[in-house]
Design a protein around this motif. Structure first.
Motif, PDB file in Angstrom:
ATOM      1  N   LEU A  21       0.829  -1.201   0.000  1.00 48.59           N
ATOM      2  CA  LEU A  21       0.000   0.000   0.000  1.00 48.59           C
ATOM      3  C   LEU A  21       0.867   1.257   0.000  1.00 48.59           C
ATOM      4  O   LEU A  21       0.573   2.233  -0.708  1.00 48.59           O
ATOM      5  N   LEU A  22       1.953   1.253   0.773  1.00 50.15           N
ATOM      6  CA  LEU A  22       2.871   2.399   0.761  1.00 50.15           C
ATOM      7  C   LEU A  22       3.482   2.575  -0.628  1.00 50.15           C
ATOM      8  O   LEU A  22       3.624   3.709  -1.109  1.00 50.15           O
ATOM      9  N   ASP A  23       3.841   1.474  -1.273  1.00 51.90           N
ATOM     10  CA  ASP A  23       4.334   1.543  -2.660  1.00 51.90           C
ATOM     11  C   ASP A  23       3.318   2.230  -3.562  1.00 51.90           C
ATOM     12  O   ASP A  23       3.657   3.120  -4.348  1.00 51.90           O
ATOM     13  N   LYS A  24       2.074   1.799  -3.455  1.00 50.35           N
ATOM     14  CA  LYS A  24       1.032   2.335  -4.313  1.00 50.35           C
ATOM     15  C   LYS A  24       0.853   3.827  -4.099  1.00 50.35           C
ATOM     16  O   LYS A  24       0.757   4.611  -5.064  1.00 50.35           O
ATOM     17  N   VAL A  25       0.830   4.250  -2.851  1.00 55.05           N
ATOM     18  CA  VAL A  25       0.596   5.663  -2.548  1.00 55.05           C
ATOM     19  C   VAL A  25       1.779   6.507  -3.010  1.00 55.05           C
ATOM     20  O   VAL A  25       1.603   7.561  -3.639  1.00 55.05           O
ATOM     21  N   GLN A  26       2.994   6.075  -2.717  1.00 56.64           N
ATOM     22  CA  GLN A  26       4.157   6.830  -3.170  1.00 56.64           C
ATOM     23  C   GLN A  26       4.189   6.935  -4.694  1.00 56.64           C
ATOM     24  O   GLN A  26       4.420   8.015  -5.240  1.00 56.64           O
ATOM     25  N   ARG A  27       3.982   5.810  -5.355  1.00 58.37           N
ATOM     26  CA  ARG A  27       4.129   5.796  -6.812  1.00 58.37           C
ATOM     27  C   ARG A  27       3.055   6.627  -7.493  1.00 58.37           C
ATOM     28  O   ARG A  27       3.336   7.359  -8.450  1.00 58.37           O
ATOM     29  N   GLN A  28       1.820   6.539  -6.998  1.00 57.76           N
ATOM     30  CA  GLN A  28       0.753   7.307  -7.628  1.00 57.76           C
ATOM     31  C   GLN A  28       0.907   8.797  -7.336  1.00 57.76           C
ATOM     32  O   GLN A  28       0.673   9.636  -8.208  1.00 57.76           O
ATOM     33  N   ALA A 342      -4.594   5.699   9.584  1.00 55.47           N
ATOM     34  CA  ALA A 342      -5.207   6.778   8.803  1.00 55.47           C
ATOM     35  C   ALA A 342      -5.120   6.485   7.313  1.00 55.47           C
ATOM     36  O   ALA A 342      -6.086   6.702   6.561  1.00 55.47           O
ATOM     37  N   LEU A 343      -3.964   5.988   6.853  1.00 54.50           N
ATOM     38  CA  LEU A 343      -3.808   5.672   5.434  1.00 54.50           C
ATOM     39  C   LEU A 343      -4.836   4.638   4.994  1.00 54.50           C
ATOM     40  O   LEU A 343      -5.469   4.771   3.935  1.00 54.50           O
ATOM     41  N   ARG A 344      -5.030   3.594   5.784  1.00 47.93           N
ATOM     42  CA  ARG A 344      -6.024   2.573   5.448  1.00 47.93           C
ATOM     43  C   ARG A 344      -7.415   3.204   5.318  1.00 47.93           C
ATOM     44  O   ARG A 344      -8.164   2.905   4.380  1.00 47.93           O
ATOM     45  N   HIS A 345      -7.753   4.076   6.251  1.00 51.56           N
ATOM     46  CA  HIS A 345      -9.073   4.703   6.216  1.00 51.56           C
ATOM     47  C   HIS A 345      -9.202   5.624   4.999  1.00 51.56           C
ATOM     48  O   HIS A 345     -10.209   5.568   4.275  1.00 51.56           O
ATOM     49  N   PHE A 346      -8.187   6.458   4.774  1.00 50.95           N
ATOM     50  CA  PHE A 346      -8.244   7.379   3.636  1.00 50.95           C
ATOM     51  C   PHE A 346      -8.390   6.606   2.324  1.00 50.95           C
ATOM     52  O   PHE A 346      -9.170   6.989   1.444  1.00 50.95           O
ATOM     53  N   HIS A 347      -7.623   5.543   2.189  1.00 53.36           N
ATOM     54  CA  HIS A 347      -7.572   4.812   0.932  1.00 53.36           C
ATOM     55  C   HIS A 347      -8.746   3.844   0.774  1.00 53.36           C
ATOM     56  O   HIS A 347      -9.420   3.831  -0.253  1.00 53.36           O
ATOM     57  N   ASP A 348      -9.002   3.050   1.810  1.00 54.61           N
ATOM     58  CA  ASP A 348      -9.987   1.978   1.675  1.00 54.61           C
ATOM     59  C   ASP A 348     -11.421   2.467   1.872  1.00 54.61           C
ATOM     60  O   ASP A 348     -12.330   2.019   1.163  1.00 54.61           O
ATOM     61  N   ASP A 349     -11.616   3.370   2.841  1.00 52.13           N
ATOM     62  CA  ASP A 349     -12.976   3.787   3.193  1.00 52.13           C
ATOM     63  C   ASP A 349     -13.423   5.052   2.476  1.00 52.13           C
ATOM     64  O   ASP A 349     -14.574   5.154   2.044  1.00 52.13           O
ATOM     65  N   LEU A 350     -12.524   6.023   2.368  1.00 54.97           N
ATOM     66  CA  LEU A 350     -12.879   7.301   1.744  1.00 54.97           C
ATOM     67  C   LEU A 350     -12.398   7.393   0.304  1.00 54.97           C
ATOM     68  O   LEU A 350     -12.559   8.429  -0.339  1.00 54.97           O
TER      69      LEU A 350
END
Length: 422
Positions: A21-28, A342-350
């Protein structure tokens, strides 16, 4: 060519482990600087959702750090990174500068100064320092021959030309934020701490030709009434800064490059400072004294960002119900468990509301049912840099190896594991 930016569901992130998930967020998020970088200059545009000719000097420094991370992780070829940085630095060599310092905003096609507001139509030494922080990291990282050697020479020339001592107004024990050929020092904005400006004093003290003396730091910046705190907020002692800690970018901007681990001076241990600041911000949001919707252990982070009615430096003493993803995500080195939650919530829920092709939108308010359509360079960049520092310490290692940084820290009386025996 950048893909069309629109809403994207993020539910697939629920199946990713933390590293993926950290890879995905950094890369995007990196796409903000690579795909959306100005097509002429390569500089970072100030924002997605604004005037495309406005490029941000400090944001370009964070963009240089993002390019290093991308090269290190193999998202782009090392040679591609070098060529983009050559374009950026070559453009800066021709762009407007004032006693070696750059303005806050440059026209990305012409290199001419874009007035920020009022009399701010010249040099901005804080933005210049944030630019150089990223470029100096690149100077250390790209250590090969040929085009890499040429890039190092260009960066060294830009860094060496900044006349830091000019911004003391003739030898005062202070640094002043702005100077303009039209208005001189009329803004008279002294750099007073505690805030995001530590990197300015480190680079200014470490300059080979235009260094400031230590008294500028100790008798200027460190003598502000909001420098020493040492009071308890949310049950946590805060060494430095305004009550409540101020916006979280204080703990991010200078520390994208300066490694706070073991960094100390006459005033505090900077790891302790940043940890306390982040913890206070988190605990305040969990307590949620104003009863805003969404706030809690998985949704926190107050910092400067776009807001419901404009732009605001959100903090516990300026809480408008607006959460900026960069605040929690860039705090990953300090509060890894809380930031990942927070990252999980921002990405998965919101995700359907705040996740886009260029990363997370700048901010949102569940109370107001408001979700920004913008991204800002100075908020996207620290996400990439501070996640990388948490994962590998890469940018900390690079910046702390640079001679100008090490000289500056030593001249100001800092100690760090990076400069032991130097």
């Amino acid at each position: 060519m950048m893909a069309k930016t629109g809403q994207r569901t993020a539910r697939d992130g629920a199946t990713l482990d933390d590293e993926a998930l950290l890879d995905k967020v950094q890369r995007q998020t990196f796409r903000y600087f690579w795909d959306f970088g100005h097509p002429v200059s390569g500089l970072a545009r100030d924002r997605f959702g604004g005037d495309d000719e406005w490029t941000a000097t400090g944001g370009t420094g964070f963009g240089a750090m993002a390019i290093i991370v991308a090269a290190e992780r193999g998202w782009i070829e090392r040679s591609e990174a070098v060529e983009r940085l050559h374009r950026i630095v070559g453009f800066l060599q021709r762009a407007d500068s004032y006693h070696g310092a750059f303005p806050h905003f440059l026209n990305g096609s012409t290199g001419r100064t874009i007035r920020f507001w009022g009399k701010d139509d010249g040099a901005d030494i804080v933005e210049t320092a944030l630019l150089l922080q990223g470029l100096l990291a690149a100077e250390v990282y790209f250590d090969g021959d040929g085009r890499e050697a040429a890039l190092r020479g260009k960066i060294a020339g830009l860094a060496r030309s900044v006349e830091w001592n000019w911004f003391t107004q003739g030898g005062r024990e202070a640094l002043y934020w702005h100077w303009s050929p039209n208005n001189g020092f009329a803004m008279n904005h002294e750099l007073l701490g505690w805030n995001e400006c530590l990197i300015v004093f480190v680079l200014a003290a470490g300059s080979e030709d235009y260094a400031i003396g230590p008294r500028v730091y100790h008798n200027g910046y460190a003598q502000s009434r909001t420098f020493i705190n040492r009071r308890r907020h949310e049950g946590i002692e805060l060494p430095l800064g305004p009550d409540g800690g101020g916006p979280l970018f204080f703990a991010h901007y200078s520390f994208c490059g300066l490694d706070p681990r073991g960094l100390t001076d006459a005033y505090t241990d900077y790891w302790r400072q940043n940890l306390a600041h982040a913890r206070i911000n988190y605990e305040y949001c969990v307590r949620n004294p104003k009863g805003y919707a969404g706030y809690g252990p998985d949704c926190w982070g107050l910092t400067a960002s776009d807001s419901v009615h404009g732009y605001s430096a959100h903090a516990p003493d300026n809480d408008l119900g607006v959460i900026a993803p960069t605040a929690a995500l860039s705090s990953l080195p300090y509060l890894p468990d809380e930031a990942m939650r927070a990252l999980r919530h921002f990405h998965d829920d919101l995700g359907e509301r705040i996740w886009r092709d260029l990363g997370f939108v700048d901010a949102f308010s569940e109370t107001e049912d408001w979700y920004a359509t913008t991204h800002l360079a100075i908020d996207q960049g620290p996400i990439i840099a501070m996640i990388e520092n948490h994962r590998t310490g890469l940018l900390w290692k690079l910046v702390m190896r640079h001679p100008q940084v090490r000289r500056g820290l030593e001249r100001l009386g800092f100690t760090s594991p990076h400069i032991v025996g130097v």
